[in-house]
Design a protein around this motif. Structure first.
Motif, PDB file in Angstrom:
ATOM      1  N   LYS A 111       0.946  -1.395  -0.003  1.00 23.19           N
ATOM      2  CA  LYS A 111      -0.050   0.196   0.032  1.00 23.19           C
ATOM      3  C   LYS A 111       0.842   1.335   0.060  1.00 23.19           C
ATOM      4  O   LYS A 111       0.469   2.290  -0.457  1.00 23.19           O
ATOM      5  CB  LYS A 111      -0.848   0.131   1.408  1.00 23.19           C
ATOM      6  CG  LYS A 111      -2.417  -0.543   1.178  1.00 23.19           C
ATOM      7  CD  LYS A 111      -3.021  -0.378   2.565  1.00 23.19           C
ATOM      8  CE  LYS A 111      -4.164  -1.341   2.466  1.00 23.19           C
ATOM      9  NZ  LYS A 111      -4.450  -1.314   3.903  1.00 23.19           N
ATOM     10  N   SER A 112       2.027   1.186   0.897  1.00 23.46           N
ATOM     11  CA  SER A 112       3.037   2.426   0.806  1.00 23.46           C
ATOM     12  C   SER A 112       3.803   2.244  -0.319  1.00 23.46           C
ATOM     13  O   SER A 112       4.662   3.384  -0.148  1.00 23.46           O
ATOM     14  CB  SER A 112       3.518   2.129   2.115  1.00 23.46           C
ATOM     15  OG  SER A 112       2.703   2.042   3.347  1.00 23.46           O
ATOM     16  N   SER A 113       3.810   1.583  -1.399  1.00 25.00           N
ATOM     17  CA  SER A 113       4.708   1.468  -2.428  1.00 25.00           C
ATOM     18  C   SER A 113       6.102   1.269  -1.974  1.00 25.00           C
ATOM     19  O   SER A 113       7.112   2.086  -2.674  1.00 25.00           O
ATOM     20  CB  SER A 113       4.406   2.621  -3.240  1.00 25.00           C
ATOM     21  OG  SER A 113       3.059   2.712  -3.856  1.00 25.00           O
ATOM     22  N   TYR A 114       6.555   0.381  -1.028  1.00 23.89           N
ATOM     23  CA  TYR A 114       7.735   0.699  -0.430  1.00 23.89           C
ATOM     24  C   TYR A 114       8.205  -0.736  -1.005  1.00 23.89           C
ATOM     25  O   TYR A 114       7.772  -1.787  -0.906  1.00 23.89           O
ATOM     26  CB  TYR A 114       7.642   0.485   1.002  1.00 23.89           C
ATOM     27  CG  TYR A 114       9.125   0.868   1.748  1.00 23.89           C
ATOM     28  CD1 TYR A 114       9.238   2.137   2.092  1.00 23.89           C
ATOM     29  CD2 TYR A 114      10.314   0.023   1.970  1.00 23.89           C
ATOM     30  CE1 TYR A 114      10.801   2.467   2.648  1.00 23.89           C
ATOM     31  CE2 TYR A 114      11.363   0.164   2.516  1.00 23.89           C
ATOM     32  CZ  TYR A 114      11.412   1.422   2.929  1.00 23.89           C
ATOM     33  OH  TYR A 114      12.769   1.803   3.298  1.00 23.89           O
ATOM     34  N   PRO A 115       9.471  -0.821  -1.566  1.00 26.35           N
ATOM     35  CA  PRO A 115       9.902  -1.939  -2.104  1.00 26.35           C
ATOM     36  C   PRO A 115      10.272  -3.103  -1.221  1.00 26.35           C
ATOM     37  O   PRO A 115      10.942  -3.004  -0.041  1.00 26.35           O
ATOM     38  CB  PRO A 115      11.354  -1.632  -2.984  1.00 26.35           C
ATOM     39  CG  PRO A 115      11.365  -0.229  -2.589  1.00 26.35           C
ATOM     40  CD  PRO A 115      10.488   0.380  -1.658  1.00 26.35           C
ATOM     41  N   PHE A 116       9.978  -4.134  -1.549  1.00 27.66           N
ATOM     42  CA  PHE A 116      10.123  -5.337  -0.735  1.00 27.66           C
ATOM     43  C   PHE A 116      10.049  -6.798  -1.567  1.00 27.66           C
ATOM     44  O   PHE A 116       9.507  -6.691  -2.629  1.00 27.66           O
ATOM     45  CB  PHE A 116       9.277  -5.513   0.532  1.00 27.66           C
ATOM     46  CG  PHE A 116       7.555  -6.068   0.039  1.00 27.66           C
ATOM     47  CD1 PHE A 116       7.138  -7.509   0.320  1.00 27.66           C
ATOM     48  CD2 PHE A 116       6.459  -5.023  -0.538  1.00 27.66           C
ATOM     49  CE1 PHE A 116       5.976  -7.771  -0.120  1.00 27.66           C
ATOM     50  CE2 PHE A 116       5.472  -5.654  -0.922  1.00 27.66           C
ATOM     51  CZ  PHE A 116       5.106  -6.782  -0.784  1.00 27.66           C
ATOM     52  N   VAL A 117      10.497  -8.040  -0.834  1.00 30.72           N
ATOM     53  CA  VAL A 117      10.436  -8.990  -1.683  1.00 30.72           C
ATOM     54  C   VAL A 117      10.113 -10.057  -0.365  1.00 30.72           C
ATOM     55  O   VAL A 117      10.252 -10.141   0.532  1.00 30.72           O
ATOM     56  CB  VAL A 117      11.677  -9.497  -2.265  1.00 30.72           C
ATOM     57  CG1 VAL A 117      12.974  -9.581  -1.213  1.00 30.72           C
ATOM     58  CG2 VAL A 117      11.646 -10.896  -2.876  1.00 30.72           C
ATOM     59  N   ALA A 118       9.012 -10.985  -0.984  1.00 26.11           N
ATOM     60  CA  ALA A 118       8.423 -11.991   0.172  1.00 26.11           C
ATOM     61  C   ALA A 118       9.258 -13.215  -0.074  1.00 26.11           C
ATOM     62  O   ALA A 118       9.429 -13.866  -1.273  1.00 26.11           O
ATOM     63  CB  ALA A 118       7.100 -12.360  -0.192  1.00 26.11           C
ATOM     64  N   GLY A 119      10.003 -13.717   1.008  1.00 31.30           N
ATOM     65  CA  GLY A 119      10.853 -14.880   0.968  1.00 31.30           C
ATOM     66  C   GLY A 119       9.726 -15.975   1.487  1.00 31.30           C
ATOM     67  O   GLY A 119       9.290 -16.055   2.609  1.00 31.30           O
TER      68      GLY A 119
END
Length: 285
Positions: A24-32
């Motif tokens: 929602k916050s458009s913050y870069p992440f990757v789900a492991g």
């Protein structure tokens, strides 16, 4: 390098909420995740997934590629710190991770028995900036572990006596977890996260009765009767013992504390048991 967060435990309650809030916050992440295909089918396809398994160190290099921060959840089945958790933390240090937010347990600082205690101590020793989230009892246990009793038997079947509990919604924990990684100022902090009030299971049953418009009772079984019922339903003996131990700590009043920590992080009041029950009523109808 721009910040990017590795979110572990994304298929669980809290990790999933962290991912929702980062997205929602458009913050870069990757789900492991252990199984990328399964996660893509089950959750949002637009998330970026990477194969990650605590017990397979060969998955670490790819999972940590380009990552600067980490949301760490210990998988419930992993109890051996040396074999199953230490290698990940060692790799995080090697990969120069700049911040770990770890989902811990309420009161863990005085309880060396659960693995979370060793994990916290090891992270502190590693020198990696950290935030420890120590939440109270999850409201969502009532629509997961206890959904059958409430839906089919109109009974909150939990051995917790008359103890009060500062119930917390996992949606709030996930949002707090995301905020501690997106914002500066949460490094080297330990937060005891609770709801805004402490109530007993008789009061919870009253709220359920009003929201569901039928009588829900809190039968408060004896711990051994509860354990026997769980095992008869096919729950593993080890897990049944963990449940009994957890409710014993509740019965002893160890989950009644209310703190302002969650409200300070979120900038708003925590969700109430009534809000949670109204939002999740489809589970018990």
């Amino acid at each position: 390098m721009a910040d990017k967060i590795l979110v572990t435990g994304m298929t669980g309650n809290v990790g999933n909420e962290v991912a929702i809030h980062l997205h929602k916050s458009s913050y870069p992440f990757v789900a492991g995740v252990r199984n990328v295909e399964k996660a893509q089918k089950q959750f949002e396809e637009q998330y970026e997934y990477v194969a990650f398994d605590f017990e397979r160190p060969e998955t670490f290099p790819n999972a940590f590629q380009g990552v600067t921060k980490m949301f760490l959840v210990r998988p419930p089945a992993l109890a051996n710190f040396e074999k199953q958790m230490k290698p990940v933390l060692d790799y995080a240090k090697q990969a120069q991770i700049q911040h770990i937010t770890f989902l811990s347990l309420m009161g863990i600082e005085k309880n060396p028995i659960p693995p979370h205690y060793k994990i916290e101590k090891y992270i502190q020793k590693s020198g990696i900036p950290y935030t420890f989230l120590r939440p109270s009892f999850f409201m969502q246990n009532l629509n997961q572990a206890h959904v059958y009793d409430i839906k089919e038997l109109n009974d909150i079947y939990i051995p917790s006596g008359k103890a009060k509990v500062s119930f917390i919604d996992t949606r709030d924990i996930g949002e707090a977890g995301a905020i501690t990684l997106m914002e500066l100022g949460h490094e080297h902090k330990c937060y005891t996260l609770t709801g805004g009030e402490s109530i007993d299971y008789y009061q919870v049953a009253d709220i359920f009765s009003e929201v569901l418009d039928r009588k829900i009772i809190y039968s408060n079984p004896a711990p051994l009767a509860f354990r026997r019922t769980m095992i008869n339903r096919g729950i593993d003996k080890g897990f049944a013992n963990v449940m009994v131990a957890l409710y014993l700590t509740t019965k002893l009043g160890m989950a009644k504390k209310v703190t302002p920590d969650l409200e300070i992080i979120l900038g708003r009041a925590p969700r109430t048991v009534r809000e949670y029950t109204e939002d999740h009523r489809h589970f018990w109808e």
